[in-house]
Design an enzyme around this catalytic site. Sequence first.
Site, short mmCIF file in Angstrom:
data_model
loop_
_atom_site.label_atom_id
_atom_site.label_comp_id
_atom_site.label_asym_id
_atom_site.label_seq_id
_atom_site.Cartn_x
_atom_site.Cartn_y
_atom_site.Cartn_z
N ASP A 164 0.83 -1.21 0.00
CA ASP A 164 0.00 0.00 0.00
C ASP A 164 0.86 1.26 0.00
O ASP A 164 0.55 2.25 -0.67
CB ASP A 164 -0.93 0.01 1.22
CG ASP A 164 -1.98 -1.08 1.15
OD1 ASP A 164 -2.31 -1.51 0.04
OD2 ASP A 164 -2.47 -1.49 2.22
N LYS B 214 -14.13 -6.09 6.01
CA LYS B 214 -13.23 -6.32 4.88
C LYS B 214 -12.51 -7.65 5.13
O LYS B 214 -11.53 -7.71 5.87
CB LYS B 214 -12.23 -5.19 4.71
CG LYS B 214 -11.38 -5.34 3.45
CD LYS B 214 -10.43 -4.18 3.26
CE LYS B 214 -9.66 -4.34 1.95
NZ LYS B 214 -8.88 -5.61 1.89
#
Length: 671
Positions: free
Chosen positions: A36, A115
């Site tokens: 990320d 998630k």
Amino acid sequence: MEPIEQQLTELRTTLRHHEYLYHVMDAPEVPDAEYDRLMRKLRELESQHPELITPDSPTQRVGAAPLTAFSQIRHEVPMLSLDNVFDEESFLAFNKRVQDRLKSTDHLTYCCELKLDGLAVSILYENGVLVQAATRGDGTTGEDITSNVRTIRAIPLKLHGENIPARLEVRGEVFLPQAGFEKINEEARRTGGKVFANPRNAAAGSLRQLDPRITAKRPLTFFCYGVGVLEGGELPASHSARLLQFKAWGLPVSDRVTLCHTPEEVLTYYRKVEEERPHLGFDIDGVVIKVDSLALQEQLGFVARAPRWAVAFKFPAQEQMTFVRDVEFQVGRTGAITPVARLEPVHVAGVLVSNATLHNADEIERLGLKIGDKVVIRRAGDVIPQVVNVVLSERPADARDVVFPTHCPVCQSDVERVEGEAVARCTGGLICGAQRKESLKHFVSRRALDVDGMGDKIIDQLVEKEYVHTPADLFRLTAGKLTGLDRMGPKSAQNVVNALEKAKETTFARFLYALGIREVGEATAAGLAAHFGTLEALEQASIEELQKVPDVGIVVATHTFNFFAEESNRDVIAQLLAEGVRWPAPVVVKAEEIDSPFAGKTVVLTGSLSQLSRDDAKARLVALGAKVAGSVSKKTDLVIAGEAAGSKLAKAQELGIEVIDEAEMMRLLGE
């Protein structure tokens, strides 16, 4: 090449390398947080230099190339990924972008979901029958995994109910619950198979098996969270209502979907889920926030690789990278030699981590670990931090091999490893100071004899000064001798003596647990106590007789038999009884004769309990004639659900098994 072009090229090359390892090889080298970070850096540079954006940049597509071992399926509707936010400020910025684009926000509601940390799949139903399943792949083309998906029991082969569309493609996540992950790795260690670093890798490896029979043996499950193709039918006009419709048709949907009407409610949901995360029973790495109205979703539209109407709000990373500075070896109460990595301190999931367990020599070999390596550290919930991966591409030239000791690092006794066992052990027994310390700490612990005020530092000093060699020596201590310890005044010393006197009055089950017999935890100790009733009967029991106790197999029976066959152990027990350790006379009653609502029932505990520890609850239930199992099945009679109960509760409800909460359990226990 200009410096900025060089930097962009290197970033794209690095990201593609990690995408290949993650999506194709199922062997990620770095944690998600590092990926990320690199992606954010690339996006930032491309936003500053839009003229340098290339069509094949990782920012312009979803993932890497699909596997070639399976036939390929082109997604009729692309499977896009989500943009991420990592803090409240970034989420509020997302919310502002949504509001600004919509102009009016009178009817803006967010649908918030977990998630899941698994593998995204699409499943196509034609006239309600499962006909095709595919992985996400690169978002445009995935792999045909139909045969494997058909083996997952959570996924219906045929939908039921009314108004099922002629063609319906649902999307969701295949994942592996924590209990299933541990079971797979335990079996792999026993048979010399592949040990997975985390449940996500295990789920991916299981789903991408070329032989569906292997997939069928893996306890995979599935939650549905969206739709792709829809033909010959209609769906509700909101995302949350669609999820309810999917559930009505027989598709599994998470029970933690929540509608939030303000940004503040979303943040409250995020914090609540983060708090419950360690108790869910499966891995998540954040929450997904979606605009609930399909009309508003359409109005907001998409960017190149993600929708504008949804975002993934990720939790602080449970994995980080750092360096191994050294490996040391600790000795446990049963002599187990455990290698521990000494790390360059790094924050993981909000905690500064400087040590991580390496488990055993096999684990070091599996990882290919050397001192000096850059490694990935994982810390989930209350689990001890562990090394899950070595970044081999960044191994320094001076990295050193880890040499497992042949002699105990504390007492210099030989270290032996029994064939078939992963653990190497010091053979010194109680002559080993480390084993003596850990055995005594266990003996006085809260769930054993519960000696109030006798902490680890006191035990360390008692052993180092050679005041205590066996548990019986504890009861010979005087206040005068204790005042010779650091920070131990006359009043504190007398309090410890009083606590030792009080601890002499115990239960047979606690006494057995305190002895520290290998593999005998609280629940097993309670089962042995309930079955045999007296110490004499237990001491004389054969291995075959021991195996008649519920949940006692050959391994536990052998360790128990060997413990009581050892003369030195019998001597310690005799000394303890001579010092006045005692318990009430037993009332031996067969399970079917116990007047208890739990007698003869198979009970499963799930979630966190507030009034009893999990082990205390197990011991109480066993004493009342229950058999406490670790998983829910058709043979389960009762499930006790604490806070944040997860997949076990869902399965119990699916099977129609009776469920009670902690308050009802305490009432039935007579509390």
